[in-house]
Write a protein that holds these residues in place. Structure first.
Motif, PDB file in Angstrom:
ATOM      1  N   LYS A 167      32.769  21.663 -55.009  1.00 34.09           N
ATOM      2  CA  LYS A 167      33.000  21.544 -53.569  1.00 34.09           C
ATOM      3  C   LYS A 167      32.645  22.883 -52.945  1.00 34.09           C
ATOM      4  O   LYS A 167      33.222  23.917 -53.297  1.00 34.09           O
ATOM      5  N   THR A 168      31.669  22.902 -52.054  1.00 34.40           N
ATOM      6  CA  THR A 168      31.207  24.176 -51.508  1.00 34.40           C
ATOM      7  C   THR A 168      31.119  24.143 -49.991  1.00 34.40           C
ATOM      8  O   THR A 168      30.929  23.087 -49.392  1.00 34.40           O
ATOM      9  N   ALA A 169      31.293  25.313 -49.383  1.00 32.59           N
ATOM     10  CA  ALA A 169      31.162  25.448 -47.939  1.00 32.59           C
ATOM     11  C   ALA A 169      30.081  26.475 -47.641  1.00 32.59           C
ATOM     12  O   ALA A 169      30.051  27.551 -48.240  1.00 32.59           O
ATOM     13  N   LEU A 170      29.193  26.130 -46.729  1.00 32.11           N
ATOM     14  CA  LEU A 170      28.118  27.014 -46.299  1.00 32.11           C
ATOM     15  C   LEU A 170      28.527  27.651 -44.976  1.00 32.11           C
ATOM     16  O   LEU A 170      28.651  26.965 -43.968  1.00 32.11           O
ATOM     17  N   ASP A 171      28.768  28.948 -45.006  1.00 33.02           N
ATOM     18  CA  ASP A 171      29.158  29.667 -43.792  1.00 33.02           C
ATOM     19  C   ASP A 171      27.928  30.300 -43.167  1.00 33.02           C
ATOM     20  O   ASP A 171      27.259  31.124 -43.786  1.00 33.02           O
ATOM     21  N   VAL A 172      27.631  29.918 -41.939  1.00 32.91           N
ATOM     22  CA  VAL A 172      26.497  30.500 -41.234  1.00 32.91           C
ATOM     23  C   VAL A 172      26.752  30.375 -39.733  1.00 32.91           C
ATOM     24  O   VAL A 172      27.050  29.293 -39.234  1.00 32.91           O
ATOM     25  N   GLU A 173      26.658  31.495 -39.037  1.00 33.46           N
ATOM     26  CA  GLU A 173      26.789  31.521 -37.571  1.00 33.46           C
ATOM     27  C   GLU A 173      28.016  30.744 -37.086  1.00 33.46           C
ATOM     28  O   GLU A 173      27.940  29.871 -36.223  1.00 33.46           O
ATOM     29  N   GLN A 174      29.159  31.048 -37.672  1.00 35.42           N
ATOM     30  CA  GLN A 174      30.436  30.420 -37.304  1.00 35.42           C
ATOM     31  C   GLN A 174      30.483  28.922 -37.612  1.00 35.42           C
ATOM     32  O   GLN A 174      31.434  28.231 -37.237  1.00 35.42           O
ATOM     33  N   GLU A 175      29.469  28.410 -38.261  1.00 40.90           N
ATOM     34  CA  GLU A 175      29.488  27.005 -38.678  1.00 40.90           C
ATOM     35  C   GLU A 175      30.027  26.921 -40.107  1.00 40.90           C
ATOM     36  O   GLU A 175      29.705  27.747 -40.955  1.00 40.90           O
ATOM     37  N   ASN A 176      30.851  25.930 -40.377  1.00 41.19           N
ATOM     38  CA  ASN A 176      31.329  25.682 -41.726  1.00 41.19           C
ATOM     39  C   ASN A 176      30.790  24.325 -42.157  1.00 41.19           C
ATOM     40  O   ASN A 176      31.304  23.292 -41.753  1.00 41.19           O
ATOM     41  N   ILE A 177      29.724  24.362 -42.932  1.00 37.93           N
ATOM     42  CA  ILE A 177      29.044  23.134 -43.348  1.00 37.93           C
ATOM     43  C   ILE A 177      29.513  22.789 -44.755  1.00 37.93           C
ATOM     44  O   ILE A 177      29.213  23.502 -45.713  1.00 37.93           O
ATOM     45  N   LEU A 178      30.275  21.731 -44.877  1.00 40.83           N
ATOM     46  CA  LEU A 178      30.890  21.371 -46.146  1.00 40.83           C
ATOM     47  C   LEU A 178      30.004  20.397 -46.911  1.00 40.83           C
ATOM     48  O   LEU A 178      29.553  19.385 -46.369  1.00 40.83           O
ATOM     49  N   GLY A 179      29.758  20.727 -48.175  1.00 40.35           N
ATOM     50  CA  GLY A 179      28.976  19.852 -49.036  1.00 40.35           C
ATOM     51  C   GLY A 179      29.661  19.677 -50.375  1.00 40.35           C
ATOM     52  O   GLY A 179      30.464  20.514 -50.798  1.00 40.35           O
TER      53      GLY A 179
END
Length: 200
Positions: A167-179
């Motif tokens: 379970k991973t979260a991509l942090d970029v530009e205040q976005e939390n994109i969960l995959g």
């Protein structure tokens, strides 16, 4: 059939391998987005393949739909990588990649997610190949949008015994994109991986 179990030392080695590969992937994704990116790994577990659908339901919670990507890798190290993304996470990444907030079409969203998962899959599986001194070839990935209510009607996965769940979260530009990343392997591959990790 029960889930394949790594001992604590092997599990720590597995986490370190994935951390290294995700660091490489984050750098490549950051270059793609022209932004600083960090990939977090909140959870790694192993489940038996027959529990895969139940795990999807658990991870997606109240979501009605999700995007699913699949990519086989074959060779001396072989298996399959599957990713799940909610529609919101998929759209968020697509907006970041295409740099607009206009209404997205389905083709844009799918191609963006495929680009993201291809980078992560390549970095991660290449790292596994390196430690086992193996080789693999990546097949063309696929993506589809699925409906939770029809989960039992989709084609079942065969040829594998266990699933490594990441379970991973991509942090970029205040976005939390969960995959959610799943590495599907048979027991022979897992036992070989387990043996190699004991020697690291």
């Amino acid at each position: 059939m029960s889930a394949f179990i790594f001992n604590p030392t092997q599990e720590d080695t597995l986490k370190e391998l994935i951390n290294v590969s995700f660091g490489v992937a984050a750098s490549l994704i950051g270059d793609l987005l022209e932004s600083h990116v960090k990939l977090h790994i909140p959870e790694i577990s192993t489940i038996a393949i027959q529990d895969f659908d139940a795990k999807i339901l658990e991870l997606l919670g109240e979501e009605d739909q999700f995007y699913l990507t699949k990519q086989r890798f074959i060779g001396s190290f072989n298996g399959e990588v599957i990713f799940l993304f909610t529609p919101d996470s998929a759209r968020s990444f697509c907006n970041l990649l295409l740099k607009h907030d206009e209404r997205l079409n389905e083709a844009d969203t799918k191609s963006s997610i495929l680009e993201l998962t291809n980078i992560i899959t390549s970095a991660c599986i290449s790292q596994f190949c390196e430690i086992i001194n193996g080789q693999t070839v990546f097949q063309v990935p696929s993506i589809e949008k699925r409906n939770i209510s029809f989960l039992d009607k989709y084609e079942k996965i065969v040829g594998y015994d266990n699933v490594i769940v990441i379970k991973t979260a991509l942090d970029v530009e205040q976005e939390n994109i969960l995959g959610h990343m799943f590495i599907l392997l048979n027991n022979r591959m897992l036992e070989h991986l387990q043996y190699i990790m004991e020697g690291l």
